[in-house]
Design an enzyme around this catalytic site. Structure first.
Site, mmCIF file in Angstrom:
data_model
loop_
_atom_site.group_PDB
_atom_site.id
_atom_site.type_symbol
_atom_site.label_atom_id
_atom_site.label_comp_id
_atom_site.label_asym_id
_atom_site.label_seq_id
_atom_site.Cartn_x
_atom_site.Cartn_y
_atom_site.Cartn_z
ATOM 1 N N ALA A 135 0.851 -1.199 0.000
ATOM 2 C CA ALA A 135 0.000 0.000 0.000
ATOM 3 C C ALA A 135 0.879 1.239 0.000
ATOM 4 C CB ALA A 135 -0.900 0.014 1.233
ATOM 5 N N CYS A 136 0.530 2.245 -0.814
ATOM 6 C CA CYS A 136 1.275 3.507 -0.829
ATOM 7 C C CYS A 136 0.280 4.669 -0.922
ATOM 8 C CB CYS A 136 2.264 3.531 -1.995
ATOM 9 S SG CYS A 136 1.459 3.560 -3.599
ATOM 10 N N PRO A 137 0.734 5.912 -0.699
ATOM 11 C CA PRO A 137 -0.214 7.027 -0.583
ATOM 12 C C PRO A 137 -1.140 7.222 -1.789
ATOM 13 C CG PRO A 137 1.964 7.696 0.167
ATOM 14 C CD PRO A 137 2.119 6.335 -0.434
ATOM 15 N N THR A 174 2.263 0.572 -5.156
ATOM 16 C CA THR A 174 1.546 -0.552 -4.555
ATOM 17 C C THR A 174 1.635 -1.788 -5.454
ATOM 18 O OG1 THR A 174 -0.005 1.008 -3.604
ATOM 19 C CG2 THR A 174 -0.732 -1.282 -3.706
#
Lengths: 103, 840
Positions: A8-10, A16
């Site tokens: 998961a990334c921003p 991701t």
């Protein structure tokens, strides 16, 4: 050895999925079985089932934001890395996990 | 004995006025002496004086040596050291967070290069570079001092007494004002108080009085000049601001001593320059040769002020709302005005110049694309004709209007001809001018709006009374009975000129049906006169009125039989409808074109007018906002008139719209409760209409020539705008940087994937750049990047199907074969094919 992972990334549109792809690719090369759940802009995909988690020897988080539904992993051995690390050095990550859980 | 210590100055912005005032405040508690020495440059300062501290020119990480002597020096030294190292950075950080965002976008390169720039609101897009022409500058101390020379001083005691009395009066005035003000104004007052109480300043003035035998006024002038010069040596905006404050305080002191305000004389613009001013009246603007004004930097002009409207009409880049611009920028300095981003860079260095060279090239390409759009007919996809017209203020703007694709002139604001004129033009003068306009129009209709004087448009040739509320007062047609000759000569001139081309006449500020009846009677009377005099005129001329007062909208069915057409003046209509002054930034939030109340009012008016067979146009600023075009089509407007610069985009949007979908949109929008609901509705409307591919050859650059990461990001933004995927590349560029600041998107393998989700993006898109020379991506342990795959995602509700493509592509990029294929591809089409296959 069976592993599960969450990426998961921003922004949730690039890193991701790159991390997921890299973990899957390298694990296969190293002879591990791995299932990777992505938590990105498309929501949760390839969601880990209760059984997947139960059977896994360890959990890898490759994340830049908090993991959703983290309670599923209570009691499991969790290894947390940054998304960048998973992309750039998946091999090192998997090696480290392997050594720590001793198989 | 004294206590000493050395420390490294911790604040990134250096020791500017704000931290200096924190330090001064802290040191006031100590009765002894505190000397601050900057070991880098050897400058010594008194830590109890803000001015003295800032002139030490202490920068980030400078070694500073502090010497403290007096009662309790040991305790204070420990406390002070602790304060400097720990508390000061925290206080500064807290203060920085309070600085409000100005709506400006500072390009990253300007920050990276630590260039001096000041910001405001973007007011007219484009980029200008040139020397500064300063209109109304700060005070010229030299000439003030020359004027003071020879004035006889009283005794030193008396002069000093007068000076100190003025100081204490000003201190108490500022303290009084401080208790009533808040926010930015309070900060400015605090800075003024610090200077009015500054030890270094006061003692320098006293010294000059005693030793130099000067008058108090001359001593103040001399001290102000000295401190201003010291502050000017620093290349920091903060210090320049302080210079302005010193000037202000000195002027106030001089006023107390009975000197008159020093008002510099008006100068004349003799060569191309960037005009910097507090405000610029339309008369000043028009007094300049148009080709000499390269750009405008203004402190106070409102976005809908006529000066800025004209600047947009002429394509002159402008930034407004630049606090203290006329005092922060010096005459003859070289500046870059970025009217798209709201930024002014002072004395730019090489890297920033190169960045802006590239921006200019992009602008040129954008302009080329615009020209193609300008040639489209004003028509919806289903063939409904909507006349796309230009707003002008001067006949010389006609040529640009036709170039931009105007099919008519929806409003010619004739009163702009009066500015700067000492006498009213005669009927004959006007006839010649209007005739020229009619002839140059080559058959295109031109609406001449008769003189709208009053409100924000005072003119010297008519002495109109000062009013407390000019926008609600004596303006427009309301003054025609009193100034009947002016009215008569203008209408007669138009009637005569209309023989040479399709001129129309339009009256401003109509509120009542009786007013229209009176106006029509007069027109008939003038026709009869002309007929009797045997002068040719056009008796068939169309007569319309501005719809800018809500009463006309409510009663449009009763006005319709009296007129040939209506034109909505949205700037005034919105300000009257929401009771909010359009020039007052504090109530700017009430300027809501999408508010359902306004939509209902207009829809009702248009329907009533159409039922009577009369057409309705829109000539306010909002007509040029292409995002709103579907709303105006759905409302039923027959004509849209705007600053001609907006015409190509509006035409392009219009040509893709179908009347029915726009009508549905408006029907929905009228049911909403807030403007925000409607903004979302409009987002959904746009998102539902996309059918573009995620990548196209124009999004591929196989030979990108970029010298730095900043230039790569710039190029990415340019590609997205040139391909029509992104509306405002400056805002998009900022969004890309925001993502880079979280964590740089370099992912190894020489690949970087800059990406962002932004409201500026119309449809999910991918761009690919191969760099001619690898660049450093400024990431931790990063390798040089030679391949860039950029992703642009719209914000708001997601277009799920399309979005799915990006994760697919991201996964694919992990594989070396795929990256290699991208690196080897020989043409843009090949890249497009590779990416389409990968995301299938």
């Amino acid at each position: 050895m069976k592993l599960v992972a969450v990426t998961a990334c921003p922004t949730g549109i690039a890193h991701t999925y790159m991390a997921a792809e890299q973990l899957e690719r390298v694990a296969k090369k190293m002879g591990f079985s791995i299932k990777v759940e992505t938590q990105g802009a498309m929501g949760i995909e390839n969601e880990l089932e209760e059984n997947d988690i139960k059977e896994a020897s360890a959990v890898i988080f490759a994340v830049g934001i908090p993991v959703q539904k983290a309670e599923r992993f209570e009691g499991k051995k969790i290894f947390e890395f940054s998304v960048q690390e998973a992309i750039k050095n998946a091999e090192g990550i998997l090696q480290k996990v392997k050594e720590e859980i001793g198989c | 004995m004294a206590v000493e210590f050395t420390f490294e100055f911790p604040l990134p912005l250096g020791l500017h006025a704000r931290p200096a005032s924190f330090i001064q405040e802290k040191c006031q508690n100590f009765s002894g002496e505190i000397v601050w020495e900057n070991l880098r440059n050897g400058r010594k300062a008194d830590a109890k004086s803000v001015l003295s501290l800032v002139t030490s020119d202490t920068q980030h990480r400078d070694e500073c040596h502090i010497v403290i002597a007096g009662d309790g020096e040991k305790e204070f030294a420990a406390e002070f050291k602790q304060f400097l190292i720990q508390e000061l950075p925290l206080k500064e950080e807290a203060a920085l967070k309070e600085i409000p965002a100005a709506g400006a976008i500072i390009p990253r390169i300007v920050l990276d290069e630590k260039e001096v720039c000041i910001t405001g609101q973007p007011a007219s897009s484009g980029i200008a570079q040139g020397k500064v022409f300063l209109l109304k500058s700060g005070v010229d101390w030299e000439s003030f001092l020359a004027g003071e020379e020879g004035k006889k001083a009283l005794s030193a005691e008396a002069e000093k007494e007068a000076f100190l009395k003025a100081v204490s009066e000003i201190q108490s005035e500022i303290k009084q004002a401080l208790s009533e003000k808040s926010g930015v104004e309070k900060n400015i007052l605090q800075a003024h108080l610090a200077i009015a109480s500054d030890r270094a300043f006061i003692s320098r003035v006293e010294e000059l009085i005693e030793k130099g035998n000067s008058t108090a006024a001359a001593a103040i002038g001399q001290a102000a000049k000295e401190f201003s010069q010291l502050l000017l040596q620093a290349k920091s905006q903060y210090l320049r601001e302080r210079m302005a404050d010193v000037g202000d305080v000195a002027l106030r002191l001089l006023e107390k001593l009975g000197c008159e305000r020093l008002i510099p004389p008006r100068a004349e613009l003799k060569e191309p320059a960037v005009v910097v001013a507090e405000d610029l009246f339309p008369s000043d603007f028009l007094s300049f040769k148009p080709e000499f004004v390269c750009g405008l930097v203004l402190e106070k002009a409102g976005q809908t002020s006529h000066t800025l409207i004209m600047a947009r009409g002429r394509g002159i880049p402008a930034v407004t709302g630049v606090a203290e611009a006329s005092r922060l920028i010096r005459p003859d300095e070289e500046v870059i005005v970025d009217g798209t981003r709201g930024v002014v860079v002072i004395s730019p260095g090489e890297a920033v110049r190169r960045y802006y060279q590239k921006e200019l090239e992009t602008e040129r390409l954008v302009a080329e694309g615009r020209r193609k759009k300008a040639q489209l007919p004003g028509m919806t996809a289903d063939g409904r004709k909507i006349e796309i017209a230009a707003n002008i203020g001067h006949p010389e703007e006609l040529r640009k209007a036709w170039q931009d694709g105007a099919e008519a002139v929806g409003i010619f604001r004739t009163e702009l001809l009066l500015y700067g004129k000492q006498v009213l033009p005669t009927e004959e003068d006007q006839y010649q001018l209007y005739r020229r306009v009619a002839e140059e129009a080559e058959g295109r209709p031109i609406i001449l709006r008769t003189f709208d004087i009053g409100g924000d448009k005072p003119i010297p040739s008519l002495s109109l009374p000062q009013e407390p509320n000019p926008f609600l007062g004596y303006r427009g047609i309301r003054i025609y009975q009193e100034h009947y000759e002016m009215f008569r000569s203008q209408v007669r001139a138009i009637l005569r000129a209309a023989v040479h081309g399709p001129l129309r006449i339009m009256f401003p500020m109509v509120a009542l049906v009786e007013e229209v009846r009176w106006l029509r009677e007069q027109v008939q009377k003038f026709c009869a006169e002309l007929k009797a005099e045997g002068v040719p005129f056009n008796s068939e001329i169309e007569i319309g009125i501005m719809l800018e007062i809500p009463s006309v909208a409510m009663l449009a069915d009763k006005f319709a039989p009296e007129v040939d057409f209506f034109s909505v003046g949205s700037n005034d209509l919105i300000q009257y409808f929401f009771a909010a002054d359009r020039g007052n930034p504090r109530v700017k939030y009430l300027n809501q074109p999408l508010n359902p109340a306004l939509l209902r009012l207009l829809k009702q008016a248009i329907d009533l007018a159409h039922a009577e067979g009369k057409w309705v146009g829109l000539c306010g600023e909002i007509a040029g906002d292409s995002r709103l075009t579907p709303v105006f089509v759905g409302m039923g407007f027959d004509e849209l008139s705007m600053s001609s610069g907006f015409i190509p985009e509006v035409k392009a949007v219009l040509s893709g719209l179908r009347t029915e979908e726009c009508e549905q949109l408006v029907a929905e929008a009228m049911k909403a409760a807030t403007a925000e609901d409607n903004a979302k509705l409009l987002d959904r409307f746009y998102q539902a209409r996309f059918s573009e591919e995620v990548i196209a050859p124009e999004l591929v650059d196989l030979e990108a020539d970029c010298g730095s990461k900043a230039e790569v990001i710039q190029r990415v933004a340019a590609l997205f705008q040139l391909s029509g995927r992104v509306s405002n590349r400056a805002a998009f560029e900022l969004a890309l940087w925001k993502r880079e600041d979280d964590v740089a998107t370099e992912i190894g393998f020489g690949l970087a994937i800059p990406h962002c989700q932004s409201g500026e993006v119309r449809t999910p898109s991918i761009a690919l750049l191969r760099l001619k020379q690898p660049v450093d991506w400024q990431s931790k342990e990063g390798q040089p990047v030679d391949l860039v795959v950029a992703l642009a995602i719209p914000s708001g509700e997601k277009v799920r199907q399309k979005l799915q493509l990006l994760p697919k592509l991201s996964r694919k990029l992990i594989h070396e074969e795929f990256r290699e294929a991208l690196r080897q591809a020989r043409t843009a089409d090949e890249v497009v094919h590779l990416i389409k296959t990968a995301t299938d």
